[in-house]
Write an enzyme that holds these catalytic residues in place. Structure first.
Site, short mmCIF file in Angstrom:
data_model
loop_
_atom_site.label_atom_id
_atom_site.label_comp_id
_atom_site.label_asym_id
_atom_site.label_seq_id
_atom_site.Cartn_x
_atom_site.Cartn_y
_atom_site.Cartn_z
N ASP A 12 0.81 -1.21 -0.10
CA ASP A 12 0.26 0.12 0.06
C ASP A 12 0.92 1.03 0.05
O ASP A 12 0.50 2.39 0.60
CB ASP A 12 -0.88 0.04 1.51
CG ASP A 12 -1.82 -1.31 1.36
OD1 ASP A 12 -2.40 -1.61 0.36
OD2 ASP A 12 -1.87 -1.79 2.48
N GLY A 14 1.48 3.00 -2.44
CA GLY A 14 1.22 3.92 -3.78
C GLY A 14 1.86 3.25 -4.98
O GLY A 14 2.01 4.06 -6.02
N GLY A 16 0.88 1.61 -7.25
CA GLY A 16 -0.35 1.41 -8.46
C GLY A 16 -0.08 2.95 -9.29
O GLY A 16 0.06 2.91 -10.31
N ALA A 38 -4.28 -8.82 -2.96
CA ALA A 38 -3.96 -7.25 -2.58
C ALA A 38 -4.53 -6.31 -3.67
O ALA A 38 -4.77 -7.07 -4.85
CB ALA A 38 -2.43 -6.99 -2.37
N GLY A 39 -4.53 -5.09 -3.50
CA GLY A 39 -4.78 -4.24 -4.73
C GLY A 39 -4.43 -2.99 -4.93
O GLY A 39 -3.62 -2.66 -3.98
N HIS A 40 -4.40 -2.35 -6.06
CA HIS A 40 -3.77 -0.99 -6.35
C HIS A 40 -5.16 -0.23 -6.53
O HIS A 40 -6.15 -0.65 -7.04
CB HIS A 40 -3.31 -0.87 -7.56
CG HIS A 40 -1.74 -1.75 -7.67
ND1 HIS A 40 -0.82 -1.63 -6.48
CD2 HIS A 40 -1.26 -2.54 -8.58
CE1 HIS A 40 0.10 -2.52 -6.85
NE2 HIS A 40 -0.37 -3.13 -8.22
N THR A 127 -6.29 -12.52 3.54
CA THR A 127 -7.57 -11.93 2.75
C THR A 127 -8.55 -13.17 2.05
O THR A 127 -9.57 -12.87 1.51
CB THR A 127 -7.19 -11.03 1.66
OG1 THR A 127 -6.42 -12.08 0.55
CG2 THR A 127 -6.25 -9.80 2.06
P1 GDP Z 1 -0.41 0.35 -3.81
O1 GDP Z 1 -1.07 -1.12 -3.39
O2 GDP Z 1 1.09 0.11 -3.35
O3 GDP Z 1 -0.65 0.71 -5.11
O4 GDP Z 1 -1.11 1.21 -2.55
P2 GDP Z 1 -2.64 1.69 -2.73
O5 GDP Z 1 -3.23 1.20 -3.76
O6 GDP Z 1 -2.96 1.46 -1.26
O7 GDP Z 1 -2.40 3.23 -2.80
C1 GDP Z 1 -2.37 4.02 -1.90
C2 GDP Z 1 -3.45 5.09 -2.03
O8 GDP Z 1 -2.89 6.19 -1.88
C3 GDP Z 1 -4.23 5.09 -3.20
O9 GDP Z 1 -5.63 5.30 -2.68
C4 GDP Z 1 -3.68 6.17 -3.99
O10 GDP Z 1 -4.54 6.82 -4.93
C5 GDP Z 1 -3.24 7.23 -3.01
N1 GDP Z 1 -2.04 7.72 -3.10
C6 GDP Z 1 -0.92 7.40 -3.95
N2 GDP Z 1 0.09 8.41 -4.04
C7 GDP Z 1 -0.38 9.40 -3.23
C8 GDP Z 1 0.11 10.51 -2.72
O11 GDP Z 1 1.26 10.82 -3.06
N3 GDP Z 1 -0.42 11.34 -2.12
C9 GDP Z 1 -1.84 10.92 -1.46
N4 GDP Z 1 -2.73 11.94 -0.78
N5 GDP Z 1 -2.59 9.86 -1.99
C10 GDP Z 1 -1.83 9.01 -2.58
#
Ligand code: GDP
Length: 424
Positions: A12, A14, A16, A38-40, A127
């Protein structure tokens, strides 16, 4: 050129968003491990999407999306994802699925649930997507590769053996309904018809692409600390989350991997059980959870609240090292703009001694965080495009962390959108 986007922490981070952004200049995006567990979350011009199986590049017309051999392929989930993005007006993506990828079977999902139930309090916080039973079967050599769907003789014989074995556990360990070979065979026929249009030898496809100097992005799931070898075993996932494994899980030569972008979050969050040294609780955690990510820190697959903590230099330094990091993408920095002061975990105290080296799990369980407090910047940094334009305390926070982890932060993400990025 082959690049990887992977996580430094517990997932999680970020990834994605960073993959989606880097996919603008890529030809092929490959998922190489994990499954629909897991998911993005991706925000772009078409809307907000939670992807579990498809790579984050599916929103571009110019990219090919590959589900590599290392993935736990849940065929109905993949089909639903393809339909759901097409429904929202995204042009039909070009998707290839490795003929060597293995299939998540309906009984993997059942076994995942049954085992968590059986473990009760000692459960892993799975999960329940079938990932651990899937990889157990893969390495016990009783899994189903996609190519086997096209060999009817083999399938007929194999489903009988599968039921013989699984039914012993279902009857005697879990006391649950038994599997019938004819049901499994019928499901596999459905899977075969669904997946057929996408199947090919993806490693041959990638090898040709490498020779044609195409840009290939390997997209990791979760992060270093969930790696089954190098993470917080046993509270880990069941396939390697490390960039070098991307070469195996995609089927490309290791020396072709030239850039590893490790995504590292400006604070910590984790899902599931396991040691989490810099964890915070109560109102402090609630506020960060509510403000975190894009609309709060809740699981993309499960919706469950994430555990929250301050940035952990010890875990992140290790997380970046194990990935073979060339670049760090430092994300969600904008979220911290509300804090007067920002605590950072700079060491672990274990049995009265302070260390900055990430320890094995038995020692990790005993670690207490050594915190240092940095001044906050108390402003909204979204929309800022140049590093020099960030508030001084924000730059100081980034530079402090860069020094602690020892890898260059070349990208700072200050919002969820594709353009919310500052290059250094
Ligand atoms: P992943 O599995 O690593 O892709 O992580 P997530 O899907 O949990 O992504 C993290 C969340 O943070 C998502 O809702 C993104 O849209 C959001 N996100 C990613 N980068 C940023 C950032 O720089 N700032 C903010 N506020 N949100 C972000």
């Amino acid at each position: 050129m082959v690049k990887a986007v992977v996580g430094a922490n517990w997932g999680d981070e970020g990834k994605g968003k960073i993959t989606d952004m880097m996919a603008a200049d890529a030809d092929i995006i490959v998922r190489f491990q994990g499954g629909a567990n897991a998911g993005h979350t991706i925000v772009n011009n078409y809307g907000k999407f939670a992807l579990h199986t498809l790579p984050s590049g599916v929103f571009y017309n110019h990219t090919t999306s590959i589900i590599g051999n290392g993935v736990a392929l849940n065929i109905p989930v993949l089909m639903n994802e393809i339909h759901s993005i097409e429904e929202k007006g995204v042009p039909a993506p070009h998707i290839l699925v490795s003929d060597r990828a293995q299939i998540v079977m309906p009984y993997h999902i059942l076994f995942d649930q049954y085992e968590e139930e059986r473990l009760g309090k000692a459960s892993f916080g799975s999960t329940k997507s079938g990932i651990a039973p899937f990889y157990s079967d893969k390495y016990a050599k009783v899994g189903y590769q996609v190519q086997e769907l096209f060999d009817e003789e083999l399938l007929k014989e194999k489903v009988v053996r599968t039921c013989d074995q699984k039914n012993v556990l279902l009857e005697h360990l879990y006391h649950k309904p038994l599997l019938k070979p004819e049901d499994i065979l019928a499901t596999l026929h459905e899977y075969r018809d669904m997946i057929a249009p996408y199947v090919c030898d993806t490693s041959a496809y990638l090898w040709n692409a490498i020779k044609e100097n195409k840009t290939i992005l390997l997209e990791g799931q979760l992060g270093t600390l969930k790696d089954p070898d190098h993470g917080i075993y046993p509270m880990v996932t069941s396939s390697s989350t490390l960039a070098p494994y991307g070469c195996i899980g995609a089927g490309i030569p290791a020396q072709e991997l030239k850039q590893v972008v490790t995504v590292c979050k400006a604070y910590s969050s984790a899902v599931g059980a396991g040691a989490f040294v810099s964890e915070i609780f109560g109102d402090e955690a609630d506020e960060l959870r509510r403000r975190g990510g894009d609309g709060g820190e809740f699981g993309a697959t499960t919706g469950r609240p994430r555990r929250m903590g301050w940035f952990d230099c010890v875990a992140s330094k290790y997380g970046c090292r194990m990935q073979g990091t060339t670049d760090v993408a430092f994300t969600v920095v904008d979220v911290l703009g509300y804090l007067d002061e920002i605590p950072v975990c700079v060491g672990y105290e274990i049995d009265g001694e302070v260390t900055t080296d990430f320890p094995v799990t038995s020692k990790l369980e005993k670690a207490k965080p050594v915190l240092k407090t940095l001044p906050g910047w108390k402003s909204d940094i979204r929309g800022i495009k140049k590093y020099e334009d960030l508030p001084e305390n924000c730059r100081k926070y980034i530079e402090f962390i860069e020094k602690e982890i020892g890898f260059p932060i070349t990208m700072v993400s200050n919002g969820p959108g594709r353009d919310d990025i500052i290059y250094r």
